[in-house]
Design an enzyme around this catalytic site. Structure first.
Site, mmCIF file in Angstrom:
data_model
loop_
_atom_site.group_PDB
_atom_site.id
_atom_site.type_symbol
_atom_site.label_atom_id
_atom_site.label_comp_id
_atom_site.label_asym_id
_atom_site.label_seq_id
_atom_site.Cartn_x
_atom_site.Cartn_y
_atom_site.Cartn_z
ATOM 1 N N GLU A 1 37.994 22.074 40.723
ATOM 2 C CA GLU A 1 36.721 22.809 40.726
ATOM 3 C C GLU A 1 35.704 22.092 41.617
ATOM 4 O O GLU A 1 34.877 22.712 42.283
ATOM 5 C CB GLU A 1 36.200 22.888 39.283
ATOM 6 C CG GLU A 1 34.894 23.637 39.150
ATOM 7 C CD GLU A 1 34.440 23.759 37.695
ATOM 8 O OE1 GLU A 1 35.232 24.238 36.857
ATOM 9 O OE2 GLU A 1 33.292 23.376 37.412
ATOM 10 N N SER B 1 33.649 19.014 34.872
ATOM 11 C CA SER B 1 35.080 19.365 34.887
ATOM 12 C C SER B 1 35.617 19.228 36.300
ATOM 13 O O SER B 1 35.101 19.863 37.218
ATOM 14 C CB SER B 1 35.276 20.812 34.430
ATOM 15 O OG SER B 1 34.678 20.999 33.182
ATOM 16 N N ARG C 1 34.118 30.799 37.955
ATOM 17 C CA ARG C 1 33.759 29.650 38.800
ATOM 18 C C ARG C 1 33.959 29.963 40.296
ATOM 19 O O ARG C 1 34.386 29.113 41.077
ATOM 20 C CB ARG C 1 34.608 28.418 38.433
ATOM 21 C CG ARG C 1 34.573 28.027 36.987
ATOM 22 C CD ARG C 1 33.285 27.345 36.578
ATOM 23 N NE ARG C 1 33.381 26.800 35.248
ATOM 24 C CZ ARG C 1 33.028 27.448 34.131
ATOM 25 N NH1 ARG C 1 32.519 28.677 34.201
ATOM 26 N NH2 ARG C 1 33.144 26.874 32.946
HETATM 27 P P1 FAD Z 1 26.015 20.183 44.805
HETATM 28 O O1 FAD Z 1 27.012 19.313 44.160
HETATM 29 O O2 FAD Z 1 24.925 19.534 45.584
HETATM 30 O O3 FAD Z 1 26.768 21.209 45.756
HETATM 31 C C1 FAD Z 1 27.902 21.898 45.316
HETATM 32 C C2 FAD Z 1 28.357 22.854 46.434
HETATM 33 O O4 FAD Z 1 27.371 23.853 46.647
HETATM 34 C C3 FAD Z 1 28.510 22.135 47.783
HETATM 35 O O5 FAD Z 1 29.571 22.747 48.454
HETATM 36 C C4 FAD Z 1 27.188 22.412 48.489
HETATM 37 O O6 FAD Z 1 27.310 22.410 49.891
HETATM 38 C C5 FAD Z 1 26.840 23.805 47.961
HETATM 39 N N1 FAD Z 1 25.398 24.022 47.858
HETATM 40 C C6 FAD Z 1 24.531 23.370 47.036
HETATM 41 N N2 FAD Z 1 23.300 23.891 47.155
HETATM 42 C C7 FAD Z 1 23.380 24.874 48.090
HETATM 43 C C8 FAD Z 1 22.430 25.765 48.665
HETATM 44 N N3 FAD Z 1 21.139 25.771 48.315
HETATM 45 N N4 FAD Z 1 22.861 26.647 49.612
HETATM 46 C C9 FAD Z 1 24.176 26.666 49.985
HETATM 47 N N5 FAD Z 1 25.110 25.848 49.474
HETATM 48 C C10 FAD Z 1 24.711 24.962 48.545
HETATM 49 N N6 FAD Z 1 29.266 23.387 36.082
HETATM 50 C C11 FAD Z 1 29.398 24.531 35.367
HETATM 51 O O7 FAD Z 1 29.642 25.603 35.935
HETATM 52 N N7 FAD Z 1 29.276 24.529 34.007
HETATM 53 C C12 FAD Z 1 29.001 23.408 33.304
HETATM 54 O O8 FAD Z 1 28.881 23.462 32.096
HETATM 55 C C13 FAD Z 1 28.870 22.177 34.032
HETATM 56 N N8 FAD Z 1 28.661 21.026 33.374
HETATM 57 C C14 FAD Z 1 28.569 19.858 34.072
HETATM 58 C C15 FAD Z 1 28.374 18.661 33.375
HETATM 59 C C16 FAD Z 1 28.263 17.462 34.050
HETATM 60 C C17 FAD Z 1 28.046 16.181 33.262
HETATM 61 C C18 FAD Z 1 28.337 17.442 35.460
HETATM 62 C C19 FAD Z 1 28.160 16.153 36.215
HETATM 63 C C20 FAD Z 1 28.549 18.613 36.172
HETATM 64 C C21 FAD Z 1 28.674 19.835 35.490
HETATM 65 N N9 FAD Z 1 28.907 21.053 36.154
HETATM 66 C C22 FAD Z 1 29.008 22.221 35.455
HETATM 67 C C23 FAD Z 1 29.078 21.072 37.612
HETATM 68 C C24 FAD Z 1 27.735 21.157 38.410
HETATM 69 O O9 FAD Z 1 26.675 20.614 37.665
HETATM 70 C C25 FAD Z 1 27.369 22.577 38.791
HETATM 71 O O10 FAD Z 1 28.409 23.159 39.540
HETATM 72 C C26 FAD Z 1 26.073 22.647 39.598
HETATM 73 O O11 FAD Z 1 25.709 23.986 39.823
HETATM 74 C C27 FAD Z 1 26.145 21.927 40.941
HETATM 75 O O12 FAD Z 1 24.838 21.912 41.471
HETATM 76 P P2 FAD Z 1 24.394 20.867 42.557
HETATM 77 O O13 FAD Z 1 23.008 21.226 42.992
HETATM 78 O O14 FAD Z 1 24.586 19.496 42.075
HETATM 79 O O15 FAD Z 1 25.408 21.195 43.727
HETATM 80 P P1 NAP Z 2 35.289 23.177 24.584
HETATM 81 O O1 NAP Z 2 34.170 23.839 23.845
HETATM 82 O O2 NAP Z 2 35.964 21.993 23.977
HETATM 83 O O3 NAP Z 2 36.395 24.249 24.945
HETATM 84 C C1 NAP Z 2 37.558 23.884 25.698
HETATM 85 C C2 NAP Z 2 37.874 25.006 26.659
HETATM 86 O O4 NAP Z 2 38.182 26.134 25.906
HETATM 87 C C3 NAP Z 2 36.693 25.302 27.529
HETATM 88 O O5 NAP Z 2 37.034 24.944 28.809
HETATM 89 C C4 NAP Z 2 36.441 26.795 27.355
HETATM 90 O O6 NAP Z 2 36.639 27.532 28.558
HETATM 91 C C5 NAP Z 2 37.505 27.268 26.394
HETATM 92 N N1 NAP Z 2 36.901 27.971 25.249
HETATM 93 C C6 NAP Z 2 36.300 27.426 24.158
HETATM 94 N N2 NAP Z 2 35.936 28.408 23.291
HETATM 95 C C7 NAP Z 2 36.303 29.580 23.859
HETATM 96 C C8 NAP Z 2 36.193 30.947 23.468
HETATM 97 N N3 NAP Z 2 35.632 31.303 22.308
HETATM 98 N N4 NAP Z 2 36.653 31.898 24.314
HETATM 99 C C9 NAP Z 2 37.202 31.565 25.488
HETATM 100 N N5 NAP Z 2 37.346 30.285 25.917
HETATM 101 C C10 NAP Z 2 36.898 29.304 25.115
HETATM 102 O O7 NAP Z 2 34.803 22.790 26.071
HETATM 103 P P2 NAP Z 2 33.830 21.652 26.554
HETATM 104 O O8 NAP Z 2 34.529 20.826 27.534
HETATM 105 O O9 NAP Z 2 33.122 21.000 25.413
HETATM 106 O O10 NAP Z 2 32.771 22.509 27.367
HETATM 107 C C11 NAP Z 2 31.928 23.417 26.729
HETATM 108 C C12 NAP Z 2 31.461 24.456 27.717
HETATM 109 O O11 NAP Z 2 30.766 23.826 28.782
HETATM 110 C C13 NAP Z 2 32.620 25.229 28.353
HETATM 111 O O12 NAP Z 2 32.233 26.545 28.540
HETATM 112 C C14 NAP Z 2 32.813 24.535 29.681
HETATM 113 O O13 NAP Z 2 33.281 25.396 30.696
HETATM 114 C C15 NAP Z 2 31.405 24.059 30.010
HETATM 115 N N6 NAP Z 2 31.459 22.838 30.809
HETATM 116 C C16 NAP Z 2 31.734 22.961 32.130
HETATM 117 C C17 NAP Z 2 31.781 21.852 32.935
HETATM 118 C C18 NAP Z 2 31.999 21.998 34.414
HETATM 119 O O14 NAP Z 2 31.816 21.050 35.146
HETATM 120 N N7 NAP Z 2 32.401 23.147 34.887
HETATM 121 C C19 NAP Z 2 31.583 20.584 32.400
HETATM 122 C C20 NAP Z 2 31.347 20.492 31.042
HETATM 123 C C21 NAP Z 2 31.287 21.622 30.241
HETATM 124 P P3 NAP Z 2 35.530 27.738 29.712
HETATM 125 O O15 NAP Z 2 35.495 26.433 30.460
HETATM 126 O O16 NAP Z 2 36.111 28.848 30.503
HETATM 127 O O17 NAP Z 2 34.230 28.085 29.095
#
Ligand code: FAD
Ligand code: NAP
Length: 338
Positions: A334, A239, A165
């Site tokens: 995050e 998250s 991340r």
């Molecule tokens: P924004 O929120 O608009 O911006 C985020 C940051 O990036 C800000 O600092 C902004 O200034 C910068 N930024 C955005 N676009 C640009 C650009 N073009 N150039 C320079 N800077 C920029 N994230 C995960 O990693 N994994 C997941 O599984 C995941 N699941 C999610 C589930 C839900 C329900 C939600 C609501 C969010 C989730 N996220 C997840 C977080 C998020 O969706 C991601 O991080 C996504 O990439 C953010 O994109 P955005 O366009 O909305 O960014």
């Molecule tokens: P989950 O499957 O219930 O798992 C819980 C946590 O355990 C996750 O955070 C994941 O880490 C870790 N995990 C699960 N299986 C694993 C494996 N085999 N090896 C290593 N780590 C493992 O999680 P969840 O909340 O439903 O999310 C599912 C996936 O979507 C995850 O990868 C999560 O990161 C991603 N997600 C991200 C966001 C976001 O905003 N960043 C939001 C929703 C979901 P990791 O997070 O490192 O993968």
């Protein structure tokens, strides 16, 4: 090019926080971006924010600066070789729509990242990841505009310093660049990642016989729809905290004190499931006013309607404090705080 003033950012952030932006303009080309950056209103602004889909940020106050909304579109296969397709996507394309395009065309590699909100341009910011895949696994390059130098710079994979991340754009180059487009190197022959989280179980429930990237994408969509709150109905930014990575020694001590602790080996260290830590501290399903901790996934903080950014932020402070007090583990946010 049109600059608006004092506009509500509520429709532009997935938490649904009603912060006001002093100045706001969108752009769908680098030429219009340059025009904005040369405008005297932009030059007089105290600070700026590049906005994608607003799904990874929390406004804790009005934004007393200039919001640049990135609407650069376009998806193009710019090259192909024996093994790969090279697909370039405009920063303003919706991430999930882009993944759906790749899945439909059999461009393999991003299917585990289905249904992540936000735009393609933000995907390198925190090296988005889910279900055992991160964009760094098939990221090829990106083009970004340097706001001060007024130049377009190309970044290859190694230049982005991708981590868990993390990327160079959150650290050394924080706020320096506007990402314009991203190019992914996607496989002609798929490599399936099904061992992570609930994917195998869901594929079984779907009664899948011939595994394909389409089936994996659908399994991920099903799991996410069942577990995660949809920002269209309940404000959230996914998250709120990262999963903490700790040393082997700290892990051993924690495991001795809390045998049920959920952890995974991670690059010679251990990654803890932050959701488990938060749940143990009693926060799962917590709600005060309209700010809460989601009942299915405590890692996700939510706005049930009228919560302010400050209320969500204060809740996150309390969660950090209690996890620290109980486990001596420091949670890191995050979500980007503004
Ligand atoms: P924004 O929120 O608009 O911006 C985020 C940051 O990036 C800000 O600092 C902004 O200034 C910068 N930024 C955005 N676009 C640009 C650009 N073009 N150039 C320079 N800077 C920029 N994230 C995960 O990693 N994994 C997941 O599984 C995941 N699941 C999610 C589930 C839900 C329900 C939600 C609501 C969010 C989730 N996220 C997840 C977080 C998020 O969706 C991601 O991080 C996504 O990439 C953010 O994109 P955005 O366009 O909305 O960014
Ligand atoms: P989950 O499957 O219930 O798992 C819980 C946590 O355990 C996750 O955070 C994941 O880490 C870790 N995990 C699960 N299986 C694993 C494996 N085999 N090896 C290593 N780590 C493992 O999680 P969840 O909340 O439903 O999310 C599912 C996936 O979507 C995850 O990868 C999560 O990161 C991603 N997600 C991200 C966001 C976001 O905003 N960043 C939001 C929703 C979901 P990791 O997070 O490192 O993968």
């Amino acid at each position: 090019m049109q600059i608006q003033h004092d506009i509500s950012l509520k429709p532009y952030n997935s938490f649904g926080i009603n912060a006001i932006a002093k100045d706001f303009a969108d752009f769908d080309s680098v030429e219009i971006l340059q025009e904005i950056l040369e405008d005297k209103i932009y030059l007089q602004a105290k600070n700026d924010l590049v906005l994608g889909g607003g799904s990874n940020l929390l406004f804790t106050k009005d934004f007393n600066g200039f919001v640049l909304k990135n609407n650069i579109r376009g998806i193009e296969c710019i090259a192909a070789d024996e093994l790969y397709y090279y697909i370039q996507v405009g920063a303003g394309e919706q991430w999930h729509q882009f993944v759906m395009h790749c899945v439909a065309h059999n461009y393999a590699g991003l299917e585990n990242l289905s249904l992540i909100p936000g735009n393609a341009g933000a995907s390198p910011m925190q090296n988005i990841g889910a279900y055992g895949v991160e964009i760094k696994d098939c990221f090829y390059s990106l083009k970004a505009f340097h706001k001060k130098d007024k130049t377009i710079v190309a970044f290859k994979n190694a230049d982005c310093h991708f981590g868990y991340r993390e990327s160079i754009f959150k650290n050394k180059y924080k706020d320096a660049f506007v990402i314009l487009s991203v190019t992914f190197r996607l496989n002609k022959k798929p490599v399936f990642h099904t061992k992570y989280g609930a994917i195998e179980k869901e594929l079984e429930a779907m009664n899948v016989k011939d595994l394909s990237i389409q089936q994996i994408s659908q399994a991920v969509i099903n799991i996410r729809k069942a577990k995660l709150p949809d920002p269209a109905f309940i404000g959230n930014a996914g998250s709120f905290f990262k999963n903490p990575v700790i040393s082997n020694e700290q892990h051993e001590n924690l495991k001795a004190a809390f045998p049920q602790i959920v952890s995974f080996p991670f690059q010679d260290q251990f990654k803890l499931a932050a959701a488990w830590l938060i749940e143990q501290c009693g926060w799962k399903g917590y709600r005060k006013g309209d700010a809460g901790c989601h009942p299915n996934q405590p890692l996700v903080l939510v706005n049930y309607g009228q919560a302010t950014g400050t209320e969500i932020f204060e809740l996150s402070e309390k969660i950090i404090e209690s996890v620290k007090a109980t486990f001596q583990v420091q949670l890191e946010r995050e979500v980007n705080i503004y």
